[in-house]
Design an enzyme around this catalytic site. Structure first.
Site, PDB file in Angstrom:
ATOM      1  N   ASP A   1       3.823  45.302  62.954  1.00 42.12           N
ATOM      2  CA  ASP A   1       4.677  45.937  63.954  1.00 42.12           C
ATOM      3  C   ASP A   1       5.382  44.857  64.767  1.00 42.12           C
ATOM      4  O   ASP A   1       4.732  43.985  65.339  1.00 42.12           O
ATOM      5  CB  ASP A   1       3.808  46.825  64.858  1.00 42.12           C
ATOM      6  CG  ASP A   1       4.573  47.376  66.050  1.00 42.12           C
ATOM      7  OD1 ASP A   1       5.808  47.512  65.943  1.00 42.12           O
ATOM      8  OD2 ASP A   1       3.931  47.672  67.074  1.00 42.12           O
TER       9      ASP A   1
ATOM     10  N   ASN B   1       7.801  45.601  67.275  1.00 44.71           N
ATOM     11  CA  ASN B   1       8.359  46.056  68.563  1.00 44.71           C
ATOM     12  C   ASN B   1       7.348  46.731  69.492  1.00 44.71           C
ATOM     13  O   ASN B   1       7.729  47.297  70.520  1.00 44.71           O
ATOM     14  CB  ASN B   1       9.548  46.986  68.330  1.00 44.71           C
ATOM     15  CG  ASN B   1       9.170  48.256  67.566  1.00 44.71           C
ATOM     16  OD1 ASN B   1       7.990  48.474  67.287  1.00 44.71           O
ATOM     17  ND2 ASN B   1      10.152  49.071  67.237  1.00 44.71           N
TER      18      ASN B   1
ATOM     19  N   ASP C   1       5.427  49.416  69.159  1.00 51.60           N
ATOM     20  CA  ASP C   1       5.235  50.874  69.212  1.00 51.60           C
ATOM     21  C   ASP C   1       4.014  51.331  68.415  1.00 51.60           C
ATOM     22  O   ASP C   1       3.742  52.522  68.310  1.00 51.60           O
ATOM     23  CB  ASP C   1       6.488  51.612  68.737  1.00 51.60           C
ATOM     24  CG  ASP C   1       6.802  51.405  67.253  1.00 51.60           C
ATOM     25  OD1 ASP C   1       6.079  50.607  66.592  1.00 51.60           O
ATOM     26  OD2 ASP C   1       7.775  52.000  66.753  1.00 51.60           O
TER      27      ASP C   1
ATOM     28  N   ASP D   1       6.916  47.972  60.716  1.00 50.38           N
ATOM     29  CA  ASP D   1       8.345  48.188  60.532  1.00 50.38           C
ATOM     30  C   ASP D   1       8.959  47.106  59.647  1.00 50.38           C
ATOM     31  O   ASP D   1       8.283  46.158  59.231  1.00 50.38           O
ATOM     32  CB  ASP D   1       9.069  48.253  61.890  1.00 50.38           C
ATOM     33  CG  ASP D   1       8.675  47.106  62.818  1.00 50.38           C
ATOM     34  OD1 ASP D   1       8.623  45.952  62.337  1.00 50.38           O
ATOM     35  OD2 ASP D   1       8.422  47.359  64.016  1.00 50.38           O
TER      36      ASP D   1
ATOM     37  N   ASP E   1       9.849  52.905  46.464  1.00 49.40           N
ATOM     38  CA  ASP E   1       9.180  54.131  46.042  1.00 49.40           C
ATOM     39  C   ASP E   1      10.219  55.215  45.789  1.00 49.40           C
ATOM     40  O   ASP E   1      11.138  55.400  46.591  1.00 49.40           O
ATOM     41  CB  ASP E   1       8.207  54.599  47.123  1.00 49.40           C
ATOM     42  CG  ASP E   1       6.805  54.817  46.584  1.00 49.40           C
ATOM     43  OD1 ASP E   1       6.683  55.576  45.602  1.00 49.40           O
ATOM     44  OD2 ASP E   1       5.847  54.251  47.127  1.00 49.40           O
TER      45      ASP E   1
ATOM     46  N   ASP F   1       6.659  58.106  42.243  1.00 46.42           N
ATOM     47  CA  ASP F   1       5.527  58.877  42.725  1.00 46.42           C
ATOM     48  C   ASP F   1       5.302  60.115  41.862  1.00 46.42           C
ATOM     49  O   ASP F   1       6.246  60.874  41.594  1.00 46.42           O
ATOM     50  CB  ASP F   1       5.806  59.290  44.173  1.00 46.42           C
ATOM     51  CG  ASP F   1       4.639  59.967  44.842  1.00 46.42           C
ATOM     52  OD1 ASP F   1       3.616  59.305  45.035  1.00 46.42           O
ATOM     53  OD2 ASP F   1       4.764  61.162  45.182  1.00 46.42           O
TER      54      ASP F   1
ATOM     55  N   GLU G   1       3.793  56.656  38.454  1.00 43.14           N
ATOM     56  CA  GLU G   1       2.449  57.124  38.806  1.00 43.14           C
ATOM     57  C   GLU G   1       2.191  58.391  37.993  1.00 43.14           C
ATOM     58  O   GLU G   1       2.883  59.390  38.168  1.00 43.14           O
ATOM     59  CB  GLU G   1       2.356  57.425  40.301  1.00 43.14           C
ATOM     60  CG  GLU G   1       0.963  57.876  40.714  1.00 43.14           C
ATOM     61  CD  GLU G   1       0.906  58.427  42.127  1.00 43.14           C
ATOM     62  OE1 GLU G   1      -0.145  58.292  42.770  1.00 43.14           O
ATOM     63  OE2 GLU G   1       1.911  59.005  42.591  1.00 43.14           O
TER      64      GLU G   1
ATOM     65  N   HIS H   1      -2.693  52.285  48.219  1.00 39.77           N
ATOM     66  CA  HIS H   1      -2.650  53.051  49.470  1.00 39.77           C
ATOM     67  C   HIS H   1      -3.390  54.381  49.376  1.00 39.77           C
ATOM     68  O   HIS H   1      -3.660  55.011  50.411  1.00 39.77           O
ATOM     69  CB  HIS H   1      -1.197  53.304  49.860  1.00 39.77           C
ATOM     70  CG  HIS H   1      -0.460  54.177  48.891  1.00 39.77           C
ATOM     71  ND1 HIS H   1      -0.145  53.767  47.615  1.00 39.77           N
ATOM     72  CD2 HIS H   1       0.003  55.442  48.999  1.00 39.77           C
ATOM     73  CE1 HIS H   1       0.490  54.743  46.989  1.00 39.77           C
ATOM     74  NE2 HIS H   1       0.582  55.769  47.801  1.00 39.77           N
ATOM     75  N   ASP H   2      -3.709  54.825  48.164  1.00 40.97           N
ATOM     76  CA  ASP H   2      -4.428  56.091  47.957  1.00 40.97           C
ATOM     77  C   ASP H   2      -5.892  55.888  47.581  1.00 40.97           C
ATOM     78  O   ASP H   2      -6.608  56.863  47.353  1.00 40.97           O
ATOM     79  CB  ASP H   2      -3.759  56.902  46.831  1.00 40.97           C
ATOM     80  CG  ASP H   2      -2.466  57.559  47.268  1.00 40.97           C
ATOM     81  OD1 ASP H   2      -2.305  57.820  48.476  1.00 40.97           O
ATOM     82  OD2 ASP H   2      -1.608  57.809  46.399  1.00 40.97           O
TER      83      ASP H   2
END
Length: 561
Positions: A21, A23, A25, A29, A98, A199, A256, A329-330
């Site tokens: 990150d 910034n 928040d 990003d 993706d 995907d 995938e 990520h899964d």
């Protein structure tokens, strides 16, 4: 065998929301990624796969897209993306985006129009069917729990959503939908990206009659898989996509494809079929799943692991190409799932990396894997963010299953294991953000982080760096044939690679006990050179190999003597 850049490359997968990150928040990003490109260059990878960065309401963390041509506001701007692409290319890094086109968000303007009336011009962009409220068109279950049908009062019909209710499935039978997808792909390729990870691409063709699925093992809903995976027109669609788009660019494509075997996989990646370059299959990822599915966790055996890997090597040999991954990520973190994330975290992380980078195929490194990041165990369900976890916990709690049983399954297999923020240093929030992170940082970040890894010459990071360099310098690791040794051994995974008169021997101890490796007599007394090991090795003699816990060794064998 055809030699290509995507066979010889190593891919690094970035989950932007959790990477860096810039910034404050609390959300990663594009500018944060730009900050860390030199880190990736230093690691040695040369392809970056970026999980979705498109405009999205984030019901499924960006896999529910409301505008395919806009950047998610939380991630930055279109200019930030162009800068990212320029900075990557200037460092010799290629960018894979993706492609999520089985479904959109229900906030996409196509769906907003589609649901207005039955005669709307976008109506057939999605799959709508008759059915009275409470009585859907069939008994299909969603992959995210519950029915895969959602009733819409405006037109008194149901729409299909294989995933979240906010992820309506596109109707690929409609040529206009396919043309919209192809135009969108060209939009990104013409900006200079280097390919797509697609995907759940093998779900885009459904059996038109939409028959009821079998209720397996007492499930509340019917099994949707036989009627949605590898459907009747999927290859027609992918060949059309290849003709209209993919064949016009020098790019990499990876699909995938849950629910494929090597024979089906050949149809997607065979060199002569003009569909995809490679695919992700999940047979190995199901190795610890019981008869009730993902959350039914059972012990796995090394012989099963070996058989799966060799089956896929043999099934695609000289016909297609394998992708190699042990987490993403899964999926849970590889060192927690297949190694020992406590006593032998460093050793087992290195051993698993040795396997990943010496098998035949293109290796994928998921962010944090290269420093040995582990699974997380949040105490409360409220600390989790993944819709699959939350839906599962709610559904199974209502069925009376004990909370501790459910939390144990989440600790082992939950997707948020991979989604906690990247651990950059030991400062607050691991240097990921100066704000409040969107999901909590793994508490072990003070011991496991990039800063620490870069200061330790024996760290997991530098071992990955050596492996990647070794693969670049030795074409045998990329293209060499593969042969298993002692395939029934439940402790040791050993194999040879052979190419142009060269031979490598890879020996891996998958467990925490010391074990003796008896070398094949064909290799006895050969002159060898140790290329890499995760322990200090004093003796290169192949005749007496005593492997320590999770030890890995790779030898080059000289057959000229």
């Amino acid at each position: 065998m055809n030699k290509t850049w995507w066979k010889e490359g190593v891919v690094y997968q970035i989950y932007p929301r959790s990477f860096k990150d810039s910034n404050g928040d609390g959300i990663g990003d594009l500018s944060g990624i730009i900050e860390k490109l030199d880190y990736l260059k230093n690691l040695g990878v040369n392809i970056v796969w970026l999980c979705p960065i498109y405009r999205s309401p984030n019901d499924d963390n960006g896999y529910d897209i409301s505008d395919y041509r806009k950047i998610m506001t939380e991630f930055g701007t279109e200019e930030d993306f162009k800068e990212l692409l320029r900075e990557m290319h200037s460092r010799g890094l290629k960018l894979i985006m993706d492609l999520v086109v089985n479904h959109t968000s229900d906030e996409h303007h196509w769906f907003a129009e589609s649901r207005k009336s039955k005669d709307n011009k976008y109506r057939d962009y999605y799959i709508w069917k008759d059915g009275k409220e409470g009585n859907p068109p069939n008994n299909w279950g969603s992959f995210f729990s519950g029915s895969s049908w959602k009733y819409d009062e405006t037109t008194e019909q149901y729409y299909l959503h294989l995933f979240s209710t906010k992820q309506p499935d596109l109707n690929w039978e409609n040529k206009k939908v396919r043309n919209e997808v192809y135009d969108m792909m060209k939009f990104w390729l013409d900006q200079g990206i280097d390919g797509f990870r697609m995907d759940v691409i093998n779900l885009i063709s459904k059996v038109p009659s939409l028959p009821d699925g079998e209720k397996v093992n007492g499930a509340l809903y019917g099994d949707v898989f036989p009627f949605t995976a590898n459907g009747p027109r999927v290859h027609e669609y992918l060949q059309e996509m290849n003709k209209e788009v993919l064949s016009n660019y020098d790019i990499m494509t990876v699909g995938e494809t849950p629910g494929v075997n090597p024979e089906i996989a050949q149809l997607y990646v065979n060199n002569d079929r003009n569909e995809l370059n490679m695919l992700f299959q999940f047979e190995l990822m199901d190795i610890d799943s019981g008869i009730k599915g993902k959350w039914d966790i059972v012990p796995w055996k090394l012989t099963t692991f070996k058989n799966i890997m060799y089956k896929w090597y043999d099934g695609l040999k000289d016909k297609g190409w394998n992708s190699l991954f042990l987490n993403n990520h899964d999926q849970p973190r590889l060192v927690s799932r297949f190694g020992n994330d406590k006593e032998y975290r460093v050793e087992s992380a290195k051993m698993l990396a040795t396997f990943l980078h010496t098998w035949q195929g293109t290796p994928y490194v998921y962010q944090g894997e290269e420093i040995g990041m582990t699974n997380v165990e949040f105490k409360n369900i409220e600390d989790y963010r993944d819709i699959e976890i939350i839906n599962m916990f709610k559904e199974k709690s209502e069925q009376g299953i004990d909370k501790d049983v459910l939390m144990k399954a989440i600790y082992a297999k939950g997707r948020d294991n991979a989604r906690t923020p990247m651990q950059w240093d030991s400062s607050d929030n691991s240097g990921f953000t100066e704000g409040n992170p969107w999901i909590a940082v793994n508490p072990n970040y003070k011991e496991i982080n990039v800063e620490q890894a870069l200061e330790d010459k024996n760290s997991v990071f530098y071992y990955y760096q050596k492996l990647i360099k070794l693969r670049k310098e030795n074409k045998i690791i990329v293209y060499g044939d593969l042969e298993l040794i002692d395939k029934e051994n439940e402790n040791i995974f050993a194999y040879t690679r052979s190419y142009n008169g060269e031979k490598l021997l890879v020996v891996l101890n998958f467990y925490g006990e010391k074990v003796q490796f008896k070398v094949d007599e064909k290799l006895e007394n050969k002159e060898v050179k140790l290329l890499i090991s995760n322990y200090q090795v004093e003796d290169d003699n192949l005749n007496n190999i005593k492997l320590r816990p999770y030890e890995a060794r790779v030898y080059k064998i000289n057959f000229n003597l």
